[in-house]
Design an enzyme around this catalytic site. Structure first.
Site, mmCIF file in Angstrom:
data_model
loop_
_atom_site.group_PDB
_atom_site.id
_atom_site.type_symbol
_atom_site.label_atom_id
_atom_site.label_comp_id
_atom_site.label_asym_id
_atom_site.label_seq_id
_atom_site.Cartn_x
_atom_site.Cartn_y
_atom_site.Cartn_z
ATOM 1 N N ASP A 134 0.809 -1.224 0.000
ATOM 2 C CA ASP A 134 0.000 0.000 0.000
ATOM 3 C C ASP A 134 0.840 1.270 0.000
ATOM 4 O OD1 ASP A 134 1.001 -0.461 2.524
ATOM 5 O OD2 ASP A 134 -0.941 -0.696 3.492
ATOM 6 N N ASN B 78 -7.524 -2.759 13.838
ATOM 7 C CA ASN B 78 -8.891 -3.139 13.450
ATOM 8 C C ASN B 78 -8.888 -4.379 12.546
ATOM 9 O OD1 ASN B 78 -7.890 -2.153 11.072
ATOM 10 N ND2 ASN B 78 -9.471 -0.587 10.760
ATOM 11 N N HIS C 23 -7.026 -4.756 9.807
ATOM 12 C CA HIS C 23 -6.766 -4.523 8.386
ATOM 13 C C HIS C 23 -5.465 -5.189 7.932
ATOM 14 C CE1 HIS C 23 -4.661 -0.321 9.002
ATOM 15 N NE2 HIS C 23 -3.781 -1.284 9.065
ATOM 16 N N GLU D 261 -9.712 -1.853 4.946
ATOM 17 C CA GLU D 261 -10.432 -1.502 6.155
ATOM 18 C C GLU D 261 -11.690 -2.362 6.306
ATOM 19 O OE1 GLU D 261 -8.634 0.002 8.030
ATOM 20 O OE2 GLU D 261 -8.349 2.124 7.637
HETATM 21 C C1 GLP Z 1 -0.149 0.120 8.473
HETATM 22 C C2 GLP Z 1 0.003 -0.690 7.218
HETATM 23 C C3 GLP Z 1 -0.381 -2.129 7.450
HETATM 24 C C4 GLP Z 1 0.298 -2.674 8.688
HETATM 25 C C5 GLP Z 1 -0.061 -1.837 9.877
HETATM 26 C C6 GLP Z 1 0.577 -2.353 11.145
HETATM 27 O O1 GLP Z 1 -1.458 0.432 8.736
HETATM 28 N N1 GLP Z 1 -0.782 -0.162 6.159
HETATM 29 O O2 GLP Z 1 -0.001 -2.894 6.329
HETATM 30 O O3 GLP Z 1 -0.114 -3.991 8.897
HETATM 31 O O4 GLP Z 1 0.419 -0.531 9.607
HETATM 32 O O5 GLP Z 1 1.270 -1.360 11.813
HETATM 33 P P1 GLP Z 1 2.188 -1.575 13.079
HETATM 34 O O6 GLP Z 1 3.156 -2.639 12.749
HETATM 35 O O7 GLP Z 1 2.841 -0.241 13.255
HETATM 36 O O8 GLP Z 1 1.290 -1.954 14.188
#
Ligand code: GLP
Length: 288
Positions: A67, A136, A138, A143
């Site tokens: 993404d 959440n 994702h 989402e």
């Molecule tokens: C972002 C990314 C996701 C990832 C998430 C986890 O939202 N778009 O792909 O899984 O972060 O973040 P963290 O590892 O900081 O909890």
């Protein structure tokens, strides 16, 4: 689905880095799907280390990130382009032309999404997709309510995601409200996927993702449909799993990649961490 529980976050990140390294050794021109987020930082640190110390070779692989935010240039420190260069690409011998992220600055975002899918297909599809998980549930930026058959597209970010990621921007209102993300269907088509989650704050959503019913409200439940999905957790992230004891007693039965041998991460038997073992055939530890 295979669930591997490691004693702590460092060992979980190491297990993910080892898994990626084995995939790359088995197939040097592998197509890797990559993820961002704080959890991934220690995985990339370890991969860079493996490149330096063990000559792990990235020169022939291709990468596709999950993404990117809409409206951020590749040079913006909040962008995933920037994150990937800083944390990983600049530290290894990858050919930057083989690294791909969606372009959140594209004039025609819809066309950008279609082209991203085409590029993945033209590269032969993703061999190993690495995933984190949002609070959440994702995956990427899929989402709640993302269709399990969704493809790469623009998503409006949820309130929870904005709250989770806003601290990574100089001020909360600088965090974009939209992103381009691979779809759930795109992720489910990858040949293998590997999700890493660590820390107590992920325990609730991990339990729902692994043991809960399939629901589009929690994207990560879609991984229950993936034919070759491995989930690596530390003990904190695993702490709300009902069948925790069961997962801890089973050494994964299938070799993740066609390597000559595989490293089985340290397991716990009767509450005692066991040393890391290298096995040549499946082994069942304790009662299934
Ligand atoms: C972002 C990314 C996701 C990832 C998430 C986890 O939202 N778009 O792909 O899984 O972060 O973040 P963290 O590892 O900081 O909890």
């Amino acid at each position: 689905m295979e669930v591997i529980i490691q004693p702590n976050a460092q060992m979980a990140a190491q297990a993910v880095a080892d898994f990626i390294a084995r995939a790359l050794c088995a197939k040097p021109d592998a197509v890797l799907g990559l993820a961002t987020g704080c959890t991934m930082e220690s995985v990339y640190d370890r991969l860079v280390q493996k490149h330096r110390d063990e000559d792990l070779d990235f020169s022939r692989c291709h990468t596709f990130n999950l993404d990117e935010y809409v409206g951020l240039t590749a040079d913006d420190p909040g962008s995933y382009h920037y994150f990937m260069r800083q944390r990983f690409f600049d530290g290894v011998n990858i050919d930057q032309r083989n690294t791909h992220l969606p372009d959140g600055m594209a004039e025609d975002l819809e066309a950008e999404c279609v082209n991203y899918e085409k590029l993945i297909t033209a590269c032969g599809g993703i061999d190993l997709q690495v995933l984190g998980i949002g609070l959440n549930g994702h995956l990427g930026f899929n989402e709640p309510l993302s269709a399990f058959r969704s493809r790469t597209r623009v998503q409006t970010l949820s309130r929870m995601t904005r709250a989770q990621n806003a601290p990574l921007f100089p001020s909360p209102n600088q965090m974009p409200r939209r992103a381009i993300t691979m779809g759930v269907g795109t992720i489910l088509e990858t040949r293998r996927c590997l999700l890493l989650a660590t820390g107590l704050e992920k325990a609730g959503i991990i339990a729902k993702a692994i043991e809960g019913p399939l629901t589009a409200m929690i994207t990560a439940t879609a991984l229950q449909l993936h034919p070759a999905c491995t989930i690596i957790l530390d003990e904190d992230a695993a702490s709300h799993l009902r069948e925790n004891d069961h997962y801890q007693r089973i050494v994964p039965a299938q070799t993740a990649v066609p390597a000559v041998s595989r490293t089985i991460p340290a397991q716990k038997i009767n509450g005692t961490p066991q040393p890391t073992a290298t096995l040549r055939k499946p082994l069942l530890v304790g009662k299934p």
